[in-house]
Design an enzyme around this catalytic site. Structure first.
Site, PDB file in Angstrom:
ATOM      1  N   GLU A   4       0.862  -1.189   0.000  1.00 38.17           N
ATOM      2  CA  GLU A   4       0.000   0.000   0.000  1.00 38.17           C
ATOM      3  C   GLU A   4       0.895   1.234   0.000  1.00 38.17           C
ATOM      4  OE1 GLU A   4      -2.869   0.026   3.174  1.00 38.17           O
ATOM      5  OE2 GLU A   4      -3.673   1.974   2.577  1.00 38.17           O
TER       6      GLU A   4
ATOM      7  N   ASN B 127      -6.612   1.403   2.660  1.00 41.70           N
ATOM      8  CA  ASN B 127      -7.364   2.641   2.874  1.00 41.70           C
ATOM      9  C   ASN B 127      -6.946   3.726   1.875  1.00 41.70           C
ATOM     10  OD1 ASN B 127      -8.479   1.306   5.052  1.00 41.70           O
ATOM     11  ND2 ASN B 127      -7.095   2.217   6.546  1.00 41.70           N
TER      12      ASN B 127
ATOM     13  N   GLU C  96     -12.470  -2.286   2.108  1.00 41.46           N
ATOM     14  CA  GLU C  96     -13.097  -2.112   3.430  1.00 41.46           C
ATOM     15  C   GLU C  96     -14.172  -1.021   3.411  1.00 41.46           C
ATOM     16  OE1 GLU C  96     -10.057  -1.725   6.485  1.00 41.46           O
ATOM     17  OE2 GLU C  96      -9.553  -3.843   6.309  1.00 41.46           O
TER      18      GLU C  96
ATOM     19  N   GLU D  97      -6.154  -9.373   3.337  1.00 41.89           N
ATOM     20  CA  GLU D  97      -5.370  -8.743   4.407  1.00 41.89           C
ATOM     21  C   GLU D  97      -5.410  -9.671   5.614  1.00 41.89           C
ATOM     22  OE1 GLU D  97      -5.903  -4.583   5.354  1.00 41.89           O
ATOM     23  OE2 GLU D  97      -6.476  -4.127   3.280  1.00 41.89           O
TER      24      GLU D  97
HETATM   25  O1  AHR Z   1      -2.991  -2.828   6.154  1.00 41.93           O
HETATM   26  C1  AHR Z   1      -3.272  -1.649   6.853  1.00 41.93           C
HETATM   27  C2  AHR Z   1      -4.716  -1.207   6.691  1.00 41.93           C
HETATM   28  O2  AHR Z   1      -5.558  -2.130   7.333  1.00 41.93           O
HETATM   29  C3  AHR Z   1      -5.250  -1.161   5.280  1.00 41.93           C
HETATM   30  O3  AHR Z   1      -4.978   0.034   4.648  1.00 41.93           O
HETATM   31  C4  AHR Z   1      -6.729  -1.311   5.488  1.00 41.93           C
HETATM   32  O4  AHR Z   1      -7.370  -1.924   4.413  1.00 41.93           O
HETATM   33  C5  AHR Z   1      -6.853  -2.083   6.786  1.00 41.93           C
HETATM   34  O5  AHR Z   1      -7.704  -1.455   7.670  1.00 41.93           O
END
Ligand code: AHR
Length: 498
Positions: A25, A70, A171, A291
């Protein structure tokens, strides 16, 4: 005494190699000074750290999810393509930082090639929607001769990237998500976006967002509701879980926590199968556990000025105990791999990651690198039928009765791998027997054990926790293979038909 009987000719299900995926990310130093650090001693012509690429190749990660997380929910992909000097710096609300956009979609595709992995991309369904998704898919996958494909060519990439697997947002139920939606809003948007994407290419693999975690107030009704809107158009539903030691009553309680992952998978599958039955679908919904990891939110965050660029965020240092938990989670994923098609350890470099880097300095393996590397390299092919007999269990306050020993066996051609987790506090005698007429020999037995359950690796001491080969592990003349499992240990045992 615990006995594991393995049926080498009885495959339970095929394992999709993408079960051993990971995640990058735009967050903290995952990209900047993680993957990308022009000027680093190991940087290649693209500015990619070769020391990191070597470690990613060692993990043999078949797929990496990108660009969030996110972050993706307010990401304008157009900012990250084209001449670098013209790319704008933008504020990233999700993590309170500035994104310089010096690394974007095309760089990620180049990095995937260098790291011998495939991209799993995510669309922004937070602040944007069908149109941006339509344009990004054309930019990535369309043949030349239309606006966005020709733009890609103008940016130096005439050949389509041909990205096969796409997440429809991230999410979307989370209050922390930019552009959070209700299940109805998201389900409809996911369906309409998937419909448009399938009009472009019906073979794309699309993943809808499940709940952000089993503790969400909408879980698992969100799953049912979203799928009632988009079941026909998606291949998989996402599922996320982070565990941490904090909040557990004891070490034994913490080590038992992978059981939570198995319960969550079963609960989400129940929602998937309910919608399948209700709407009379032939297709069976798969899961994308895109995740999963150990994550203690209190760890690894430096104090930084708001809107700083690539500060240290989520730089958790993993203990040996965390590596055992990760081993337990890998066993769950393997056991559930008939329905979990994709999984991504979150994340890959610097941010809750198996690989750490020092800016301008070394890259090293965290404790959790090792079980992931062994499972990814050797847990391919099919899951074998097994029967585990005997052994003790520990009654834990949070997770109930937890078996001290767990094991999964896989087979790829004439190679059988056995992954064993021993959570017990005393040594245990463990016998492996393989049914059938073939005789087997041990190729290697690696054990991860530590006198200090809170031992960690660091730049100065990168191999404090590392697997040790046990050369004495051999199949006896009578065909029996007996080991003594040290207390708190993880094992990767590889056999081949003699
Ligand atoms: O991996 C860290 C964060 O955890 C990601 O950005 C999100 O998708 C989750 O809440």
């Amino acid at each position: 005494m615990t006995t594991l009987r393995i049926f080498p000719d009885l495959a339970q299900n095929a394992i999709d190699p993408r079960l051993f995926g990971s995640f990058i990310e735009h967050l903290g130093r995952a990209v900047y000074t993680g993957l990308y650090e022009p000027g680093h001693a190991t940087a290649d012509g693209n500015g990619f750290r070769r020391d990191v690429i070597d470690l990613v190749r060692e993990l043999d990660i078949p797929m990496v999810r990108y660009p969030g997380g996110n972050f993706v929910s307010a990401y304008d992909w157009e900012d990250g393509v084209g001449p670098r000097a013209q790319r704008p710096a933008r504020l990233d609300y999700a993590w309170g930082v500035t994104e310089t956009n010096q690394f974007g979609t095309n760089e990620f595709m180049d990095w995937c090639k260098a790291a011998n992995t495939a991209p799993m991309m995510a669309f922004n369904l937070g602040t944007r929607g069908i149109d941006a998704a339509r344009q990004l898919i054309e930019y990535c996958n369309a043949p030349l001769g239309s606006k966005f494909a020709d733009l890609r060519k103008a940016h130096g990439y005439a050949a389509p990237h041909n990205v096969r697997t796409w997440c429809l947002g991230n999410e979307m139920d989370g209050p922390w998500q930019t552009g959070r939606k209700t299940a109805e809003e998201y389900g409809r948007l996911a369906n309409e976006t998937a419909n448009a994407l399938h009009q472009f290419d019906p073979t794309l693999e699309l993943i809808a967002c499940g709940s952000s975690g089993p503790g969400m107030p909408g879980f698992p009704d969100w799953e049912r509701n979203v799928l009632e809107h988009c079941y026909a158009h998606v291949d998989a539903l996402s599922i996320h879980l982070y565990v941490r030691e904090d909040g557990h009553k004891s070490l034994a309680d913490y080590l038992a926590c992978p059981a939570q992952m198995e319960t969550q998978i079963r609960d989400v599958l129940a929602a998937c199968d309910f919608v399948k039955a209700k709407q009379h679908h032939k297709k069976t919904m798969m899961l994308s556990f895109d995740e999963w990891n150990v994550w203690d939110m209190a760890q690894g965050n430096e104090k930084f000025h708001r809107w700083a660029s690539a500060p240290r965020q989520l730089e958790q240092i993993y203990t040996f105990a965390d590596a055992l938990v990760v081993g337990g989670m890998l066993l769950v994923l393997l056991r559930q791999s008939a329905r979990v098609r994709y999984a991504c350890m979150a994340q890959l470099v610097n941010v809750i990651a198996p690989i750490m880097t020092a800016p301008g300095g070394d890259a090293w393996r965290q404790t959790i690198f090792h079980p992931l590397q062994q499972a990814s390299r050797h847990g391919r092919g099919v899951v074998l039928a097994t029967h585990l007999n005997g052994g003790t269990s520990t009654d834990t306050p949070t997770h109930g009765l937890s078996p001290d020993i767990e094991a999964v066996a896989t087979r790829d051609g004439n190679k059988v791998s056995v992954f064993v987790l021993h959570r017990g506090a005393v040594p245990a005698s463990f016998t492996v027997s393989l049914d059938g007429s073939a005789s087997w020999r041990v190729v290697a037995h690696e054990v991860l054990a530590s006198p200090d359950v809170y031992a960690v690796n660091s730049a100065a001491s990168p191999a404090t926790v590392a697997p040790r080969v046990v050369p004495s592990t051999q199949v006896a003349a009578d065909g029996a293979l007996t080991l003594t499992l040290p207390p708190l240990s993880w094992h990767c045992l590889r056999l081949t038909a003699a």
